[in-house]
Design a protein around this motif. Structure first.
Motif, PDB file in Angstrom:
ATOM      1  N   ALA A  21      -6.356   0.561   8.791  1.00  0.00           N
ATOM      2  CA  ALA A  21      -7.395  -0.308   8.232  1.00  0.00           C
ATOM      3  C   ALA A  21      -7.137  -0.599   6.755  1.00  0.00           C
ATOM      4  CB  ALA A  21      -8.770   0.327   8.420  1.00  0.00           C
ATOM      5  N   LEU A  22      -6.719   0.403   6.009  1.00  0.00           N
ATOM      6  CA  LEU A  22      -6.426   0.228   4.589  1.00  0.00           C
ATOM      7  C   LEU A  22      -5.237  -0.708   4.388  1.00  0.00           C
ATOM      8  CD1 LEU A  22      -7.427   1.324   1.831  1.00  0.00           C
ATOM      9  CD2 LEU A  22      -5.612   3.018   2.001  1.00  0.00           C
ATOM     10  N   LYS A  23      -4.215  -0.571   5.217  1.00  0.00           N
ATOM     11  CA  LYS A  23      -3.036  -1.433   5.105  1.00  0.00           C
ATOM     12  C   LYS A  23      -3.377  -2.869   5.474  1.00  0.00           C
ATOM     13  CE  LYS A  23       0.298   2.255   5.734  1.00  0.00           C
ATOM     14  NZ  LYS A  23       1.300   2.884   6.581  1.00  0.00           N
ATOM     15  N   ILE A  24      -4.200  -3.075   6.481  1.00  0.00           N
ATOM     16  CA  ILE A  24      -4.615  -4.424   6.845  1.00  0.00           C
ATOM     17  C   ILE A  24      -5.460  -5.037   5.737  1.00  0.00           C
ATOM     18  CG2 ILE A  24      -6.069  -5.747   8.455  1.00  0.00           C
ATOM     19  CD1 ILE A  24      -5.054  -3.848  10.667  1.00  0.00           C
ATOM     20  N   PHE A  25      -6.356  -4.248   5.148  1.00  0.00           N
ATOM     21  CA  PHE A  25      -7.171  -4.729   4.031  1.00  0.00           C
ATOM     22  C   PHE A  25      -6.287  -5.162   2.868  1.00  0.00           C
ATOM     23  CE2 PHE A  25      -9.146  -3.638  -0.058  1.00  0.00           C
ATOM     24  CZ  PHE A  25     -10.175  -4.563  -0.069  1.00  0.00           C
ATOM     25  N   GLY A  54       3.057  -6.311   4.940  1.00  0.00           N
ATOM     26  CA  GLY A  54       3.151  -6.691   6.349  1.00  0.00           C
ATOM     27  C   GLY A  54       4.049  -5.746   7.140  1.00  0.00           C
ATOM     28  N   ILE A  55       5.177  -5.364   6.544  1.00  0.00           N
ATOM     29  CA  ILE A  55       6.054  -4.400   7.205  1.00  0.00           C
ATOM     30  C   ILE A  55       5.349  -3.050   7.321  1.00  0.00           C
ATOM     31  CG2 ILE A  55       8.230  -3.133   7.003  1.00  0.00           C
ATOM     32  CD1 ILE A  55       9.376  -5.684   5.672  1.00  0.00           C
ATOM     33  N   GLY A  56       4.553  -2.710   6.319  1.00  0.00           N
ATOM     34  CA  GLY A  56       3.785  -1.470   6.368  1.00  0.00           C
ATOM     35  C   GLY A  56       2.785  -1.463   7.518  1.00  0.00           C
ATOM     36  N   VAL A  57       2.116  -2.581   7.729  1.00  0.00           N
ATOM     37  CA  VAL A  57       1.173  -2.691   8.858  1.00  0.00           C
ATOM     38  C   VAL A  57       1.927  -2.576  10.179  1.00  0.00           C
ATOM     39  CG1 VAL A  57      -0.396  -4.257  10.065  1.00  0.00           C
ATOM     40  CG2 VAL A  57      -0.576  -4.002   7.600  1.00  0.00           C
ATOM     41  N   ALA A  58       3.046  -3.281  10.277  1.00  0.00           N
ATOM     42  CA  ALA A  58       3.837  -3.230  11.515  1.00  0.00           C
ATOM     43  C   ALA A  58       4.355  -1.815  11.777  1.00  0.00           C
ATOM     44  CB  ALA A  58       5.002  -4.211  11.430  1.00  0.00           C
ATOM     45  N   LEU A  62       3.588   0.359  15.088  1.00  0.00           N
ATOM     46  CA  LEU A  62       4.688   0.764  15.971  1.00  0.00           C
ATOM     47  C   LEU A  62       4.947   2.267  15.956  1.00  0.00           C
ATOM     48  CD1 LEU A  62       7.167  -2.144  15.244  1.00  0.00           C
ATOM     49  CD2 LEU A  62       5.689  -1.846  17.238  1.00  0.00           C
ATOM     50  N   MET A  63       4.740   2.898  14.797  1.00  0.00           N
ATOM     51  CA  MET A  63       4.942   4.354  14.663  1.00  0.00           C
ATOM     52  C   MET A  63       3.689   4.964  14.048  1.00  0.00           C
ATOM     53  SD  MET A  63       8.777   4.397  13.104  1.00  0.00           S
ATOM     54  CE  MET A  63       8.304   3.432  11.691  1.00  0.00           C
ATOM     55  N   PRO A  64       2.665   5.227  14.833  1.00  0.00           N
ATOM     56  CA  PRO A  64       1.386   5.658  14.270  1.00  0.00           C
ATOM     57  C   PRO A  64       1.376   7.075  13.682  1.00  0.00           C
ATOM     58  CG  PRO A  64       1.270   5.599  16.654  1.00  0.00           C
ATOM     59  CD  PRO A  64       2.601   5.042  16.272  1.00  0.00           C
ATOM     60  N   VAL A  66       1.425   9.469  11.054  1.00  0.00           N
ATOM     61  CA  VAL A  66       1.281   9.353   9.602  1.00  0.00           C
ATOM     62  C   VAL A  66       2.215  10.295   8.852  1.00  0.00           C
ATOM     63  CG1 VAL A  66      -1.083   8.516   9.707  1.00  0.00           C
ATOM     64  CG2 VAL A  66      -0.661  10.962   9.559  1.00  0.00           C
ATOM     65  N   ARG A  67       2.836  11.214   9.557  1.00  0.00           N
ATOM     66  CA  ARG A  67       3.720  12.170   8.897  1.00  0.00           C
ATOM     67  C   ARG A  67       5.149  11.664   8.776  1.00  0.00           C
ATOM     68  NH1 ARG A  67       2.229  16.809  12.986  1.00  0.00           N
ATOM     69  NH2 ARG A  67       2.564  14.991  14.284  1.00  0.00           N
ATOM     70  N   SER A  68       5.441  10.464   9.292  1.00  0.00           N
ATOM     71  CA  SER A  68       6.803   9.948   9.208  1.00  0.00           C
ATOM     72  C   SER A  68       7.089   9.459   7.788  1.00  0.00           C
ATOM     73  CB  SER A  68       7.032   8.818  10.209  1.00  0.00           C
ATOM     74  OG  SER A  68       6.364   7.650   9.784  1.00  0.00           O
ATOM     75  N   LEU A  69       8.347   9.530   7.416  1.00  0.00           N
ATOM     76  CA  LEU A  69       8.757   9.154   6.067  1.00  0.00           C
ATOM     77  C   LEU A  69       8.535   7.669   5.800  1.00  0.00           C
ATOM     78  CD1 LEU A  69       9.970  10.238   3.484  1.00  0.00           C
ATOM     79  CD2 LEU A  69      12.224   9.777   4.408  1.00  0.00           C
ATOM     80  N   ILE A  70       8.761   6.848   6.799  1.00  0.00           N
ATOM     81  CA  ILE A  70       8.571   5.403   6.633  1.00  0.00           C
ATOM     82  C   ILE A  70       7.104   5.089   6.368  1.00  0.00           C
ATOM     83  CG2 ILE A  70       8.660   3.189   7.861  1.00  0.00           C
ATOM     84  CD1 ILE A  70      11.209   4.231   9.204  1.00  0.00           C
ATOM     85  N   ASN A  71       6.212   5.666   7.151  1.00  0.00           N
ATOM     86  CA  ASN A  71       4.784   5.424   6.933  1.00  0.00           C
ATOM     87  C   ASN A  71       4.322   5.972   5.592  1.00  0.00           C
ATOM     88  OD1 ASN A  71       3.914   3.869   9.083  1.00  0.00           O
ATOM     89  ND2 ASN A  71       3.742   5.625  10.428  1.00  0.00           N
ATOM     90  N   LEU A  72       4.879   7.083   5.183  1.00  0.00           N
ATOM     91  CA  LEU A  72       4.533   7.637   3.873  1.00  0.00           C
ATOM     92  C   LEU A  72       4.935   6.680   2.752  1.00  0.00           C
ATOM     93  CD1 LEU A  72       3.459   9.968   2.150  1.00  0.00           C
ATOM     94  CD2 LEU A  72       5.748  10.944   2.224  1.00  0.00           C
ATOM     95  N   ALA A  73       6.131   6.115   2.852  1.00  0.00           N
ATOM     96  CA  ALA A  73       6.605   5.175   1.830  1.00  0.00           C
ATOM     97  C   ALA A  73       5.713   3.935   1.759  1.00  0.00           C
ATOM     98  CB  ALA A  73       8.043   4.775   2.122  1.00  0.00           C
ATOM     99  N   PHE A  74       5.351   3.381   2.921  1.00  0.00           N
ATOM    100  CA  PHE A  74       4.496   2.195   2.914  1.00  0.00           C
ATOM    101  C   PHE A  74       3.056   2.526   2.515  1.00  0.00           C
ATOM    102  CE2 PHE A  74       7.917   0.393   5.595  1.00  0.00           C
ATOM    103  CZ  PHE A  74       8.193  -0.716   4.802  1.00  0.00           C
ATOM    104  N   THR A  75       2.594   3.716   2.792  1.00  0.00           N
ATOM    105  CA  THR A  75       1.269   4.127   2.339  1.00  0.00           C
ATOM    106  C   THR A  75       1.239   4.216   0.815  1.00  0.00           C
ATOM    107  OG1 THR A  75       0.849   5.319   4.395  1.00  0.00           O
ATOM    108  CG2 THR A  75      -0.480   5.939   2.489  1.00  0.00           C
ATOM    109  N   ILE A  76       2.298   4.739   0.225  1.00  0.00           N
ATOM    110  CA  ILE A  76       2.383   4.786  -1.243  1.00  0.00           C
ATOM    111  C   ILE A  76       2.396   3.370  -1.803  1.00  0.00           C
ATOM    112  CG2 ILE A  76       3.897   5.405  -3.166  1.00  0.00           C
ATOM    113  CD1 ILE A  76       4.657   7.916  -1.495  1.00  0.00           C
ATOM    114  N   ALA A  77       3.130   2.453  -1.156  1.00  0.00           N
ATOM    115  CA  ALA A  77       3.159   1.056  -1.605  1.00  0.00           C
ATOM    116  C   ALA A  77       1.770   0.427  -1.543  1.00  0.00           C
ATOM    117  CB  ALA A  77       4.145   0.258  -0.758  1.00  0.00           C
ATOM    118  N   VAL A  78       1.008   0.742  -0.509  1.00  0.00           N
ATOM    119  CA  VAL A  78      -0.361   0.218  -0.399  1.00  0.00           C
ATOM    120  C   VAL A  78      -1.230   0.754  -1.528  1.00  0.00           C
ATOM    121  CG1 VAL A  78      -2.464   0.347   1.002  1.00  0.00           C
ATOM    122  CG2 VAL A  78      -0.306  -0.241   2.061  1.00  0.00           C
TER     123      VAL A  78
END
Length: 96
Positions: A21-25, A54-58, A62-64, A66-78
């Motif tokens: 929800a935060l990434k979509i916002f 947009g890549i962060g939302v995707a 695709l990989m829900p 939250v402990r994955s490194l990719i999601n962590l990086a995009f969460t920091i970007a958000v």
């Protein structure tokens, strides 16, 4: 009585949905500002932020996990967008 793994799974689901929800916002608010706002605020360009968010939302969809490194990086970007870029862009909007 629920076991520890059920509680952990439920908590991770709640955190994952909240981050989605935060990434979509963040993505929707990034789309609302014009490219001129980004230039005037001296921030990264609008297409770059929209692509990052947009890549962060995707990635979150695709990989829900939250402990994955990719999601962590995009969460920091958000969080960077919401804490630094969005206030600068909103400040420009209020001055006009």
């Amino acid at each position: 009585m629920p076991n520890v793994f059920q509680i952990e799974g439920g908590l991770l689901l709640v955190v994952s949905l909240a981050l989605l929800a935060l990434k979509i916002f963040a993505l929707v608010t990034a789309l609302m500002f014009s490219p001129d706002h980004y230039r005037a605020a001296d921030k990264l360009t609008k297409p770059a932020w929209v692509a990052i968010l947009g890549i962060g939302v995707a990635a979150q969809i695709l990989m829900p996990d939250v402990r994955s490194l990719i999601n962590l990086a995009f969460t920091i970007a958000v969080f960077v967008y919401l804490a630094d870029v969005r206030p600068a862009l909103s400040g420009l909007r209020q001055r006009r």
